[in-house]
Scaffold this motif. Sequence first.
Motif, PDB file in Angstrom:
ATOM      1  N   VAL A 157       0.827  -1.200   0.000  1.00 32.95           N
ATOM      2  CA  VAL A 157       0.000   0.000   0.000  1.00 32.95           C
ATOM      3  C   VAL A 157       0.864   1.253   0.000  1.00 32.95           C
ATOM      4  O   VAL A 157       0.546   2.247  -0.676  1.00 32.95           O
ATOM      5  CB  VAL A 157      -0.954  -0.022   1.214  1.00 32.95           C
ATOM      6  N   MET A 158       1.964   1.229   0.749  1.00 33.40           N
ATOM      7  CA  MET A 158       2.859   2.380   0.740  1.00 33.40           C
ATOM      8  C   MET A 158       3.436   2.616  -0.655  1.00 33.40           C
ATOM      9  O   MET A 158       3.551   3.767  -1.107  1.00 33.40           O
ATOM     10  CB  MET A 158       3.972   2.172   1.771  1.00 33.40           C
ATOM     11  N   GLU A 159       3.769   1.543  -1.351  1.00 35.87           N
ATOM     12  CA  GLU A 159       4.274   1.685  -2.715  1.00 35.87           C
ATOM     13  C   GLU A 159       3.194   2.227  -3.645  1.00 35.87           C
ATOM     14  O   GLU A 159       3.446   3.114  -4.468  1.00 35.87           O
ATOM     15  CB  GLU A 159       4.785   0.334  -3.208  1.00 35.87           C
ATOM     16  N   ASP A 160       1.956   1.720  -3.501  1.00 38.83           N
ATOM     17  CA  ASP A 160       0.856   2.213  -4.336  1.00 38.83           C
ATOM     18  C   ASP A 160       0.592   3.688  -4.078  1.00 38.83           C
ATOM     19  O   ASP A 160       0.385   4.469  -5.019  1.00 38.83           O
ATOM     20  CB  ASP A 160      -0.406   1.396  -4.072  1.00 38.83           C
ATOM     21  N   PHE A 161       0.595   4.071  -2.811  1.00 40.17           N
ATOM     22  CA  PHE A 161       0.360   5.481  -2.482  1.00 40.17           C
ATOM     23  C   PHE A 161       1.464   6.370  -3.052  1.00 40.17           C
ATOM     24  O   PHE A 161       1.193   7.456  -3.576  1.00 40.17           O
ATOM     25  CB  PHE A 161       0.278   5.649  -0.966  1.00 40.17           C
ATOM     26  N   ASP A 166       3.118  10.472  -6.768  1.00 37.01           N
ATOM     27  CA  ASP A 166       4.072  10.995  -7.746  1.00 37.01           C
ATOM     28  C   ASP A 166       3.405  11.249  -9.097  1.00 37.01           C
ATOM     29  O   ASP A 166       3.716  12.234  -9.784  1.00 37.01           O
ATOM     30  CB  ASP A 166       5.237  10.020  -7.917  1.00 37.01           C
ATOM     31  N   THR A 167       2.472  10.375  -9.476  1.00 38.66           N
ATOM     32  CA  THR A 167       1.770  10.574 -10.745  1.00 38.66           C
ATOM     33  C   THR A 167       0.922  11.833 -10.718  1.00 38.66           C
ATOM     34  O   THR A 167       0.919  12.626 -11.675  1.00 38.66           O
ATOM     35  CB  THR A 167       0.900   9.349 -11.062  1.00 38.66           C
ATOM     36  N   LEU A 168       0.196  12.042  -9.615  1.00 40.16           N
ATOM     37  CA  LEU A 168      -0.631  13.242  -9.505  1.00 40.16           C
ATOM     38  C   LEU A 168       0.221  14.506  -9.499  1.00 40.16           C
ATOM     39  O   LEU A 168      -0.133  15.507 -10.131  1.00 40.16           O
ATOM     40  CB  LEU A 168      -1.482  13.173  -8.234  1.00 40.16           C
ATOM     41  N   ILE A 169       1.339  14.456  -8.797  1.00 37.20           N
ATOM     42  CA  ILE A 169       2.218  15.635  -8.766  1.00 37.20           C
ATOM     43  C   ILE A 169       2.788  15.909 -10.154  1.00 37.20           C
ATOM     44  O   ILE A 169       2.872  17.063 -10.601  1.00 37.20           O
ATOM     45  CB  ILE A 169       3.351  15.416  -7.749  1.00 37.20           C
TER      46      ILE A 169
END
Length: 430
Positions: A157-161, A166-169
Motif C-alpha cells: 500500500v505504501m508503494e501504491d500510495f 508521484d503521478t498526480l504531482i
Amino acid sequence: MSDRLFTMLLQQVLPQDAPDGVKDRRSREYADRPGFSLPVMSNNFRRFNARIGVAFVFQNRMIRLFSWKEPTQTLSFLAVYTFICLEPTLLPVVPLALCLFFIMVPAFLTRHPPPPSNQPTDLYPLAGPPLAPAQNIKPAPELSKDFFRNMRDLQNVMEDFSRVHDTLITVLAPPTNFSNEALSSVLFLLLSATACLLFITSHLLPWRAIFLVSGWAVICACHPSAQSFLHSTHTDAMIQDQEINARSWLLRLSKSDISLSSAPETREVEIFELQNRPLHTADAEYESFLFSPSPYAPLSPARIAGDRPRGTRFFEDVQAPKGWRWRDKKWTLDLLSREWVEERYVTGVEVEIEGERWVTDILYEEQNIDEFGHPLDPTKSRGEVKGKGKAKPVPKSWEEGNGLDKKGEWRRRRWVRAVERVAMAGVEGA
C-alpha cells in the motif's frame, strides 16, 4: 537504553523549526501531540499493523469485485449502483443495508450455526439458545502469519500510495503551480469560467444519467476482455497523445491571449535619521546618532521602557529588505513631515514645515525630567493644586516649528527610497 540514545540522536539531527516564511501546519502549535520517540514509534507500529488487517480484507474484496473475478457479484453491485443512480433517495439505505448484511447477519450466524449438512433437517431454526460464542475481532498476534501478511500488504500500500502521489504531482503540479505563469493563468481562467457556468446551469444537467453511464463505463472497462481490447488497440498511447495535444493547445492559447506584466513590483521603504543632544547643556547642538526603522517618538514603547534606539550609524549600511533591491540610486528626504507625524499619531513634537523637516521633541518649561533624564509625557494634564486656580491646559499634540528655544533631547526626519522585488533565479519568465 539504546532506543533512548538513538531517539536523542535523531532529535538532535532532525530540524525542529520550519524555515523562515514557511508555515508548519503539523507543528505542535496547532495540535498538542507527542514528540518523536523511537520506542513509541515501534510500539504504535506493532499495534497498528496488528489491527489493519480488516482494511486489507476490504481492499482485496474491492479488487476482486471490480476485476470481475466473480461476475455475479460485480453485476449485483452494478444493479445496486443503477438503482441508486436512478433514485438517489435510496443512498441513505446503503450504509444500513451494509451493516445488516455484512456485520449483523454474519454475527448472528456465528452464534446460531446451521446443523451439519450430512444429517436430514428441516428448515433452519432461528429460535432457541445460541450454540456458539460471539465472535470478537482480535488483533493479530505478533510473529503470526496474519501479522506478517499485514506487513506485506502495508508495504504494498505504501508503494501504491507513492506511485499515485508521484503521478498526480507530475500531472497536476506543472500547470497549476504557476511555474509557467501564462499556462497557469489560462487554466485559472478556464476553471473560473467553468465554475461560473456550472453554478448557473448545474440544475439543468442530467446528473443521474451522467453518473449511471460513467459508473458502468469504468467498471466495464475493468473487465479482462475490455482490458485486452484496450491493450490491443493501444488506447494508452491514444490517451497520451490527446493529453499532449490538450497541453499544446493550452500553451498556444496562453502565448496568444495572455499578456503578463514584466515590470517588477515596487515599494517604498523608509528610514529615520535620529539626532541627539544632552539636556543638561542649554546650548548643546544636535549630533548624528543613528538611522533607525522607527521614529523613536516620545510616547513609543521603546522610549517609555527606557530602551535606546536601534539601527545603524551610517547611511551606507542601510540594506534593502530581504527579497528586494534598490530601485533608486539614493535616498530622498520626505518633505511631508507633517503627514507622517499625523499618520503615526506622534505627540509632543515640533514639526518643521520648511527647511530640513526635522521633527523635534518639545521640552516644556514646566516639564520635569525623570531619573533617567527623559522628559515626562507632555500630553498628560497635571492635577489641580487646591487654592491655586485651575489645572494647566493640555498642550497641543504637535506644533509647527517657530524657532523657540524649547528643543528636547531627540529629533528625527524621514528618508524614503524605492525598491523593487528581486525575481528568483531560474524562474521562467524572470
